[in-house]
Design a protein around this motif. Structure first.
Motif, PDB file in Angstrom:
ATOM      1  N   ASP A 290       0.828  -1.211   0.000  1.00 28.41           N
ATOM      2  CA  ASP A 290       0.000   0.000   0.000  1.00 28.41           C
ATOM      3  C   ASP A 290       0.858   1.255   0.000  1.00 28.41           C
ATOM      4  O   ASP A 290       0.534   2.247  -0.657  1.00 28.41           O
ATOM      5  CB  ASP A 290      -0.932   0.009   1.215  1.00 28.41           C
ATOM      6  CG  ASP A 290      -2.002  -1.069   1.131  1.00 28.41           C
ATOM      7  OD1 ASP A 290      -2.062  -1.756   0.084  1.00 28.41           O
ATOM      8  OD2 ASP A 290      -2.765  -1.231   2.100  1.00 28.41           O
ATOM      9  N   VAL A 293       2.125   2.549  -3.415  1.00 27.50           N
ATOM     10  CA  VAL A 293       1.188   3.102  -4.398  1.00 27.50           C
ATOM     11  C   VAL A 293       1.440   4.598  -4.518  1.00 27.50           C
ATOM     12  O   VAL A 293       1.370   5.345  -3.539  1.00 27.50           O
ATOM     13  CB  VAL A 293      -0.269   2.823  -3.988  1.00 27.50           C
ATOM     14  CG1 VAL A 293      -1.234   3.492  -4.956  1.00 27.50           C
ATOM     15  CG2 VAL A 293      -0.523   1.320  -3.948  1.00 27.50           C
ATOM     16  N   THR A 295       0.059   6.558  -7.270  1.00 27.85           N
ATOM     17  CA  THR A 295      -1.079   7.195  -7.939  1.00 27.85           C
ATOM     18  C   THR A 295      -2.270   6.260  -7.835  1.00 27.85           C
ATOM     19  O   THR A 295      -2.123   5.048  -7.914  1.00 27.85           O
ATOM     20  CB  THR A 295      -0.773   7.473  -9.425  1.00 27.85           C
ATOM     21  OG1 THR A 295       0.387   8.287  -9.522  1.00 27.85           O
ATOM     22  CG2 THR A 295      -1.938   8.192 -10.095  1.00 27.85           C
ATOM     23  N   GLY A 296      -3.456   6.849  -7.711  1.00 28.10           N
ATOM     24  CA  GLY A 296      -4.652   6.042  -7.622  1.00 28.10           C
ATOM     25  C   GLY A 296      -4.831   5.490  -6.221  1.00 28.10           C
ATOM     26  O   GLY A 296      -4.436   6.094  -5.225  1.00 28.10           O
ATOM     27  N   ARG A 297      -5.375   4.315  -6.124  1.00 25.95           N
ATOM     28  CA  ARG A 297      -5.675   3.711  -4.829  1.00 25.95           C
ATOM     29  C   ARG A 297      -5.023   2.345  -4.726  1.00 25.95           C
ATOM     30  O   ARG A 297      -4.689   1.716  -5.734  1.00 25.95           O
ATOM     31  CB  ARG A 297      -7.188   3.586  -4.651  1.00 25.95           C
ATOM     32  CG  ARG A 297      -7.857   2.632  -5.640  1.00 25.95           C
ATOM     33  CD  ARG A 297      -9.305   2.372  -5.262  1.00 25.95           C
ATOM     34  NE  ARG A 297      -9.990   1.501  -6.205  1.00 25.95           N
ATOM     35  CZ  ARG A 297      -9.917   0.172  -6.198  1.00 25.95           C
ATOM     36  NH1 ARG A 297      -9.160  -0.443  -5.303  1.00 25.95           N
ATOM     37  NH2 ARG A 297     -10.597  -0.547  -7.086  1.00 25.95           N
ATOM     38  N   PRO A 298      -4.860   1.839  -3.485  1.00 25.09           N
ATOM     39  CA  PRO A 298      -4.308   0.492  -3.316  1.00 25.09           C
ATOM     40  C   PRO A 298      -5.291  -0.575  -3.789  1.00 25.09           C
ATOM     41  O   PRO A 298      -6.491  -0.340  -3.932  1.00 25.09           O
ATOM     42  CB  PRO A 298      -4.066   0.389  -1.802  1.00 25.09           C
ATOM     43  CG  PRO A 298      -4.066   1.780  -1.301  1.00 25.09           C
ATOM     44  CD  PRO A 298      -4.996   2.548  -2.202  1.00 25.09           C
ATOM     45  N   LEU A 321      -3.075  -3.148 -10.120  1.00 27.70           N
ATOM     46  CA  LEU A 321      -2.072  -2.133  -9.821  1.00 27.70           C
ATOM     47  C   LEU A 321      -0.999  -2.276 -10.893  1.00 27.70           C
ATOM     48  O   LEU A 321      -0.441  -3.361 -11.070  1.00 27.70           O
ATOM     49  CB  LEU A 321      -1.451  -2.363  -8.440  1.00 27.70           C
ATOM     50  CG  LEU A 321      -2.131  -1.772  -7.205  1.00 27.70           C
ATOM     51  CD1 LEU A 321      -1.311  -2.101  -5.971  1.00 27.70           C
ATOM     52  CD2 LEU A 321      -2.301  -0.274  -7.345  1.00 27.70           C
ATOM     53  N   LEU A 384      -4.836   8.267 -14.676  1.00 26.10           N
ATOM     54  CA  LEU A 384      -5.517   6.988 -14.855  1.00 26.10           C
ATOM     55  C   LEU A 384      -6.877   7.192 -15.483  1.00 26.10           C
ATOM     56  O   LEU A 384      -7.549   8.184 -15.247  1.00 26.10           O
ATOM     57  CB  LEU A 384      -5.676   6.285 -13.502  1.00 26.10           C
ATOM     58  CG  LEU A 384      -4.382   5.947 -12.755  1.00 26.10           C
ATOM     59  CD1 LEU A 384      -4.709   5.308 -11.425  1.00 26.10           C
ATOM     60  CD2 LEU A 384      -3.505   5.028 -13.573  1.00 26.10           C
ATOM     61  N   GLY A 467      -4.526   1.896  -9.824  1.00 25.45           N
ATOM     62  CA  GLY A 467      -3.451   2.614  -9.158  1.00 25.45           C
ATOM     63  C   GLY A 467      -2.114   2.209  -9.740  1.00 25.45           C
ATOM     64  O   GLY A 467      -2.004   1.234 -10.491  1.00 25.45           O
TER      65      GLY A 467
END
Length: 940
Positions: A290, A293, A295-298, A321, A384, A467
């Protein structure tokens, strides 16, 4: 004969009972203790690196996954998981997690390579001549990889620039209809050239600007990306501005064309990314996914395959991912030439257009070179989204196998080429297509297969990034780089000689973008393990039932390498192996092992290279099997050996004591074989009785010691006891068979080699032992065996906290002591002490007349007891010193060192052996008081 044997045994009841007890103890102990010999045995290879630790301590893989190099040398290639696809079920994973002591169990399911496109923009504005009414800019492409050593020309891309108006298709709700409305409000047939612009010609007539791709193949996967032709169209507006069609597949009805200040053409580089599925929670605990990461989300455990259906089409989207560091070595070199046109190319059929363009005179107009890494980073900067960054197809997923090697005389490995099979990239039946990577035509070093996901012309599969993660932000990445076992290790290989270093420009070789290439990238696309069933549900891959390729295990309460940590990890590894039946390797203490590899030349110009790869040497173990504990079996066998020495000595003494009787039997006509059978019969009878008694004792004794001994194992006591008795009695029986009447006149002991006066009691003790050298050496040997065994066991149990991890003939070994081992070693020492006591007892009995004479001449009982004590001390010292030295040497051989603690243990065990011998001497010393002095002197 039977009655005679029974009479002999009954007439010497004391001696018979002593022999019976000896056989009974040895046989019962052997049968019971061998019930504990079946164990998880850890066969180990490699060296231990104390200062390096990977993110995990144990690696669990499917049965039979190890390569020949791993089995033979304990060496593991970097990114070894890239050639392993499935084999572990979720049920086996659950059993691994349930093992007590497992802190983290992180599964990973390798799925294979998916291809995506990296957009490489080329600005050709400077090549445009604003004075021309129509012109064509030809972009000659050359693909580069492997530090530019592999290079191949590609079909050109064309840019058609015209000052005449262009019409653009406006795509409505229909899915690729045969007729499409254009920006002039009219509908045109699209069967000839597809959804492409139309040029307005003089007189108001329009004609389509055909794209050369239409004529090349029924499906893009039938060709590689360097075989694709392309024509892009721009309108040159007054004032130096341009207009171009919107993105391919435009759905914006209001903006089918976009203004542009530059003439920029996007060429695409097909890039394969390795896709793997993980448990996000476990991966977070193992490497801190986690936190990596950017960019974005996990990724979460709830991220699963999303299925949508529209207009009869099924679409499966896999959340992933994606990496922010693609570890790619690729580039495109472009050169521009301008082709003036005296007439339009609109309306020219593609086949005719291809030949016509090849014959047009060209004027050089510059060029450029763009690398894949910078283009990928620019793509990331767009953010993204389904129409921006980080998505790719899953119609075709290829799985490369392991590379093969040939061993060279100098120890290097030469990579074995593998035949290429471009068909694994799919065919024209696939709904969503991408061209094959251009290096798919290069020399391959890994066999390729296709992941069977199911195929249909109404089913689309793709992945979409939720992400981006940076592998270098994973926990301890800089330290993990020292041990290439890490899952996300960057794949690089340096030149191993001057020629190779010069060819590579002093830089390391990196993956080329060819899944069948030698260097394999780590997993750069990560999805959730819970999404795998949805992805594989329509296919026939065996990964549907066993999707996991490996489980990386971190053991609780382990921080760095130590003997204690190694033993703790070993025990957990054994539990996992016995619980799951999978291949288990211990990675704790693994170390880098540079390996020289020769890479044969490629098909696109790369020469032979001699490389140094940072392989890994497994730290503590490579094989865990369910087998007989050879260490314990040897210890238990020593119980029988010492007992056989004890019996042999006692039976020999009995034969010697009966020399007159046997001589008389020989005079009476008894044949030699009958005399020998008499002795063997007596011993065999004792062995048979001891074996039958041992059958009754073995089962309850095993239960009391918590050792599994069933009746079938207990019945082994009968043949073991009988065989032990026969082996021990064979030599004395042969000696008895050669009995002669003159034997009655021989003294019971041998004379010394040289008569000399003994000036002390200790000197007389030495003379007495030297007069019976065979008996003395036999007693000392029995004690030495026991002391040596107990020294090794004690050294392991005390000096090394119950386990030894060291070097044995170049291999790392792990030796652990169990209660049964200690019990066997102690029993061996006790039997050895009993053998020494028996030697002293026989000596007192044989020299009874001499001792009576000494008492008659004034020797006190105390002086005679000291004589026996000195003999016990000398005999015990000889056996204990020899045994302690042997045990010390054996333990030092195991660990490759002689620490002070090991010497201390050996000295203490030897001292205990001497003390035990002296205590055992109290029994024969007690016989001195019962010597009938007067009768012995009268008989003499």
């Amino acid at each position: 004969m039977v009655g005679f044997i029974w009479g002999q045994l009954r007439g010497r009841a004391g001696r018979s009972v002593a022999l019976l007890v000896g056989v009974l103890v040895a046989t019962t102990g052997f049968v019971v203790l061998t019930g504990a010999t079946t164990t998880s045995r850890l066969a180990v290879t490699g060296t231990v690196e104390r200062n390096t630790r990977a993110a995990y301590d144990i690696l669990v893989r499917p049965k039979g996954t190890r390569t020949p190099l791993e089995a033979e040398r304990g060496l593991v290639r970097p990114n070894y998981l890239s050639g392993s696809y499935g084999g572990i079920t979720t049920a086996q994973y659950d059993r691994v997690r349930a093992v007590e002591g497992v802190d983290v169990a992180a599964p990973i399911a390798m799925l294979g390579y998916s291809t995506t496109s990296i957009e490489v923009p080329l600005d050709v504005t400077a090549a445009v001549d604003p004075a021309l009414d129509r012109q064509l800019i030809r972009i000659d492409r050359e693909f580069l990889a492997e530090r530019g050593l592999s290079h191949a020309p590609a079909q050109p891309t064309y840019v058609y620039v015209t000052t005449h108006p262009l019409l653009y298709p406006v795509i409505g709700d229909e899915y690729y209809p045969d007729a499409v409305r254009y920006t002039d409000g009219r509908t045109y047939d699209t069967n000839d050239c597809g959804l492409l612009p139309r040029e307005v010609l003089p007189g108001g007539r329009t004609a389509p600007l055909c794209d050369l791709r239409i004529e090349q193949s029924n499906g893009l996967q039938d060709v590689s990306e360097r075989q694709l032709w392309k024509v892009e169209t721009f309108r040159m507006l007054p004032g130096g501005r341009f207009e171009r069609p919107a993105t391919e597949g435009v759905t914006n009805l209001d903006a089918p064309a976009i203004p542009a200040s530059r003439v920029t053409v996007t060429v695409r580089l097909t890039v394969p990314f390795l896709l793997a599925a993980v448990d996000p929670g476990a991966e977070q605990k193992l490497v801190g996914l986690d936190a990596a990461v950017v960019t974005g989300r996990p990724l979460t455990a709830t991220d699963t395959t999303v299925v949508t259906r529209e207009r009869g089409l099924s679409s499966r989207t896999l959340p992933v991912l994606a990496t922010s560091r693609p570890f790619l070595d690729g580039a495109i070199r472009a050169s521009y030439t301008r082709l003036p046109l005296d007439r339009t190319i609109a309306g020219v059929p593609p086949r005719e257009l291809a030949g016509r363009l090849r014959g047009v005179p060209a004027t050089p107009a510059g060029g450029t070179q763009r690398d894949a890494l910078s283009a990928y980073r620019a793509q990331l900067a767009a953010g993204l989204g389904p129409r921006t960054c980080c998505h790719g197809q899953l119609q075709v997923v290829v799985q490369p196998g392991q590379a093969g090697y040939d061993r060279l005389p100098d120890g290097a490995l030469r990579v074995r080429p593998a035949p290429a099979d471009p068909a694994v990239y799919g065919d024209s039946q696939d709904l969503v297509t991408l061209p094959r990577p251009w290096l798919s035509e290069d020399t391959g070093y890994r066999p390729l297969t296709q992941l069977r996901l199911g195929r249909g012309d109404r089913d689309a599969r793709q992945w979409q990034a939720v992400g981006l993660f940076d592998p270098e932000k994973l926990t301890g990445f800089s330290d993990l780089g020292k041990v290439p076992l890490e899952t996300y290790e960057p794949p690089r290989a340096d030149g191993a000689d001057d020629r190779s270093r010069a060819a590579l420009g002093g830089r390391p070789l990196e993956p080329s973008g060819n899944p069948a290439g030698y260097l394999s990238a780590p997993p750069l696309l990560l999805t959730s393990l819970s999404s795998v069933p949805g992805l594989l549900s329509a296919g026939s891959s065996p990964q549907r039932t066993a999707p996991i390729s490996a489980i990386r295990v971190r053991v609780a309460d382990v921080d760095g390498w130590s003997e204690r940590s190694a033993e703790r990890v070993r025990l957990i590894a054994e539990k996992i192996a016995t619980t799951t039946g999978l291949d288990v390797d211990i990675t704790l203490g693994s170390s880098p092992a540079p390996q020289t590899v020769e890479l044969p030349a490629g098909a696109f110009g790369r020469p032979d290279l001699r490389l140094t790869e940072n392989w890994s040497a497994l730290g503590v173990a490579s094989v865990i099997t369910r087998a007989v504990d050879r260490k314990s079996a040897v210890l238990f066998a020593l119980v029988l050996v010492v007992c056989a020495l004890f019996l042999g000595n006692a039976v020999t003494a009995a034969v010697r004591d009966r020399r007159s009787e046997l001589a008389v039997l020989a005079c009476l006509g008894w044949p030699a074989r009958r005399i020998g059978a008499l002795v063997l019969g007596e011993v065999a009878t004792l062995g048979l009785v001891a074996g039958l008694l041992a059958v009754g004792l073995a089962v309850p004794l095993g239960r009391a010691l918590d050792i599994d001994v069933d009746w079938r194992r207990a019945l082994v006591a009968v043949p073991v006891a009988l065989l032990l008795a026969l082996v021990a009695g064979l030599a004395p029986a042969l000696r008895a068979a050669r009995a002669h009447p003159a034997a009655a006149l021989r003294p019971p002991v041998a004379g010394t080699f040289r008569a000399r006066r003994s000036r002390s009691i200790a000197g007389m003790a030495v003379v007495n032992l030297a007069r019976v050298p065979g008996r003395t050496l036999l007693g000392a040997a029995a004690l030495a065996i026991g002391v040596a065994a107990l020294t090794v066991v004690g050294a392991v149990g005390y000096a090394f906290r119950g386990a030894v991890v060291g070097s044995l003939l170049g291999d790392t070994v792990s030796l652990s002591v169990r209660g049964a081992d200690t019990l066997a070693a102690a029993a061996t020492v006790l039997l050895g002490a009993a053998a020494v006591a028996d030697v002293l007892y026989l000596d007192v009995r044989d020299r009874a007349t001499e001792l009576a004479t000494l008492r008659a001449t004034g020797w006190t009982d105390g002086a005679l007891a000291r004589l026996i004590g000195y003999q016990a001390l000398l005999l015990g010292g000889l056996g204990a010193t020899a045994g302690g030295g042997l045990g010390l040497a054996g333990a030092a051989w195991l660990v490759g060192d002689v620490p002070a603690a090991l010497v201390t243990v050996a000295a203490l065990v030897a001292l205990a052996g001497v003390l035990l011998t002296c205590l055992a001497a109290l029994v024969p010393a007690g016989l001195l008081r019962r010597l009938p002095t007067a009768r012995l002197l009268a008989e003499e």
